[in-house]
Write an enzyme that holds these catalytic residues in place. Structure first.
Site, mmCIF file in Angstrom:
data_model
loop_
_atom_site.group_PDB
_atom_site.id
_atom_site.type_symbol
_atom_site.label_atom_id
_atom_site.label_comp_id
_atom_site.label_asym_id
_atom_site.label_seq_id
_atom_site.Cartn_x
_atom_site.Cartn_y
_atom_site.Cartn_z
ATOM 1 C CE1 TYR A 1 -11.030 -11.125 15.789
ATOM 2 C CE2 TYR A 1 -9.100 -10.597 14.480
ATOM 3 C CZ TYR A 1 -10.376 -10.289 14.911
ATOM 4 O OH TYR A 1 -10.986 -9.154 14.444
ATOM 5 C CE1 TYR B 1 -14.867 -8.541 11.856
ATOM 6 C CE2 TYR B 1 -14.003 -6.719 10.543
ATOM 7 C CZ TYR B 1 -14.048 -7.438 11.725
ATOM 8 O OH TYR B 1 -13.258 -7.049 12.777
HETATM 9 C C1 LIG Z 1 -11.199 -4.319 9.080
HETATM 10 C C2 LIG Z 1 -12.584 -3.921 8.829
HETATM 11 C C3 LIG Z 1 -13.336 -3.222 9.788
HETATM 12 C C4 LIG Z 1 -12.818 -2.918 11.172
HETATM 13 O O1 LIG Z 1 -11.696 -2.121 11.159
HETATM 14 P P1 LIG Z 1 -10.750 -2.049 12.462
HETATM 15 O O2 LIG Z 1 -9.767 -0.993 12.141
HETATM 16 O O3 LIG Z 1 -10.135 -3.405 12.597
HETATM 17 O O4 LIG Z 1 -11.621 -1.719 13.621
HETATM 18 C C5 LIG Z 1 -14.626 -2.842 9.446
HETATM 19 N N1 LIG Z 1 -15.139 -3.116 8.240
HETATM 20 C C6 LIG Z 1 -14.450 -3.774 7.302
HETATM 21 C C7 LIG Z 1 -15.076 -4.019 5.970
HETATM 22 C C8 LIG Z 1 -13.153 -4.216 7.562
HETATM 23 O O5 LIG Z 1 -12.491 -4.912 6.633
#
Ligand SMILES: *Cc1c(COP(=O)(O)O)cnc(C)c1O
Length: 426
Positions: free
Chosen positions: A16, A144
């Site tokens: 990022y 997210y």
């Molecule tokens: C961080 C996160 C992800 C993705 O996890 P990664 O290990 O970075 O791929 C997915 N869902 C939520 C809610 C997250 O906080």
């Protein structure tokens, strides 16, 4: 200072990060407790637990010893046709901790992949039941769920990467969080409209993290769960951030279960699963989901299998992390952090340029209004000896649960100071 830094930086591509303009990253040489030690000898108090993972602080001796023991006997072995004790124990312990009959554990190595597996489970669940048209996923604004293609398509369309990759991602269906009666009717209507094409609804229960630390109550979550049941949809709870005590219960979805006895069909876990030591994730399914894959037909099996699936070192670390949840008062520590965050971040409400202060469990977020100079804010926090990394519109704290009250006060005081300085310049 560090002979590896300058030559190494010309070959690293950071996440990022606009590599042309971003300030240089800080070289770290050690971590201990809640502190990050830099190459120049300075120490930063970590306010965000290394992307929300290090819930017991860094280098906890119990986790380190478990990893060292595992390293000596069995660091890794492929997980097809072979199994090992750390994974078997961990699966059993996660099933016992999670509510209801969430009892089948599929291990992967990252949160995004855990969500991808949940999506495969949901779509193939319906296919195996003869409803192959049920393929689309409902997600929420400010959500997210990861950075891979299928998960990007479930992130907030404005804050996420929809515009960058438009046309290259699956087209899913965004809903507003149904937090009042009008929105509840709209949500029901949306589920009705898309009807037979929907496979599942995915939500981060109680706190939407990377989409801006937005919070909703357990009644909203319980309503969503009930709506899923009414419309014959699977509910996927993405507890990758909220799991393991962060919101005050071991898992955020427990709060909705206490209200109306509703249990998600699939839960995704990662981040704090290994206490921030090794990459590991888990997708956990209820019994009826697992049973839909049982047939005298190889094509009905779940088709996924990462090379490093159920890595034994990571499973040993996760078991040691769960030991600490049993032997130490983690949820009481979260409750104390919640009270302190509310008391010490609350005054930020009165500052110019602050829209809202929100606290839930060991999460404190200050949402800003007006122009936000993220790089300048981040630099100022580091100058004050704290590791706080605002993103989007929020300055937030998610400290390790073991943080001492004085260290937490140092963090909240830094937030107040930096936002007071900003208020003067607005
Ligand atoms: C961080 C996160 C992800 C993705 O996890 P990664 O290990 O970075 O791929 C997915 N869902 C939520 C809610 C997250 O906080």
């Amino acid at each position: 200072m560090s002979d590896w830094l300058t030559p190494g930086l010309t070959h690293l591509w950071l996440p990022y990060t606009q590599m042309q303009t971003a300030p240089a990253p800080l070289p770290v040489v050690a971590t201990q407790g809640v502190r990050i030690r830099l190459a120049d000898g300075r120490e930063l108090i970590d306010g965000i637990s290394s992307w929300w993972t290090a819930c017991h602080g860094y280098n906890h001796p119990h986790i380190r010893a478990a990893i060292e023991r595992q390293l000596a006997s069995l660091p890794h072995v492929m997980f097809a046709g072979l199994v090992h004790e750390p994974a078997a124990r961990l699966a059993q312990r996660l099933a016992a901790l999670l509510p209801g009959d969430l009892e089948r554990v599929f291990f992967t190595e990252s949160g995004s992949v855990a969500v991808e597996v949940a999506l495969k489970m949901a779509i193939q669940y319906w296919r195996n039941k003869g409803q192959a048209e049920k393929q689309r996923i409902v997600y929420f604004r400010h959500g997210y769920h990861g950075d891979t293609f299928a998960t990007m398509a479930l992130c907030d369309p404005e804050e996420g990467m929809h515009s960058l990759f438009a046309g290259a991602m699956p087209d899913q269906i965004m809903a507003e969080l149904p937090s009042d009666e009008t929105m509840r009717r709209a949500f029901e209507l949306l589920l009705e409209t898309h009807g037979e094409r929907l496979a599942a609804v995915i939500i981060e229960p109680l706190v939407q993290g990377a989409g801006g630390m937005q919070m909703h109550d357990a009644a909203t979550l319980a309503f969503i769960a009930a709506a899923c049941a009414r419309h014959k949809l699977l509910l996927i709870a993405d507890e990758i951030m909220t799991g393991f005590g962060r919101t005050g219960r071991m898992f955020a979805c427990e709060e909705a279960d206490e209200l109306t006895s509703t249990i998600p069909d699939i839960v995704c876990l990662s981040k704090a699963l290994t206490g921030g030591t090794l990459p590991l994730a888990a997708t956990v399914a209820r019994r009826h989901v697992f049973e839909a894959f049982l047939a005298d037909d190889p094509a009905a099996a779940l088709m996924h299998g990462p090379t490093y699936m159920a890595n034994a070192l990571a499973c040993a670390a996760a078991n040691a992390s769960l030991d600490l949840f049993e032997s130490e008062p983690r949820l009481a520590q979260v409750a104390a952090i919640e009270a302190q965050l509310a008391a010490e971040l609350g005054p930020c409400r009165d500052l110019a340029g602050v829209a809202e202060v929100r606290v839930k469990g060991a999460i404190g977020a200050v949402e800003l209004a007006g122009r936000i100079e993220l790089d300048a804010l981040r630099r100022r926090f580091a100058e004050l000896g704290v590791w706080v990394r605002p993103f989007g519109k929020v300055v937030y704290l998610m400290p390790p649960f073991v943080i001492a009250a004085e260290d937490l006060t140092t963090l909240t005081a830094a937030v107040r100071q930096v936002l007071t300085e900003r208020a003067r310049q607005l």
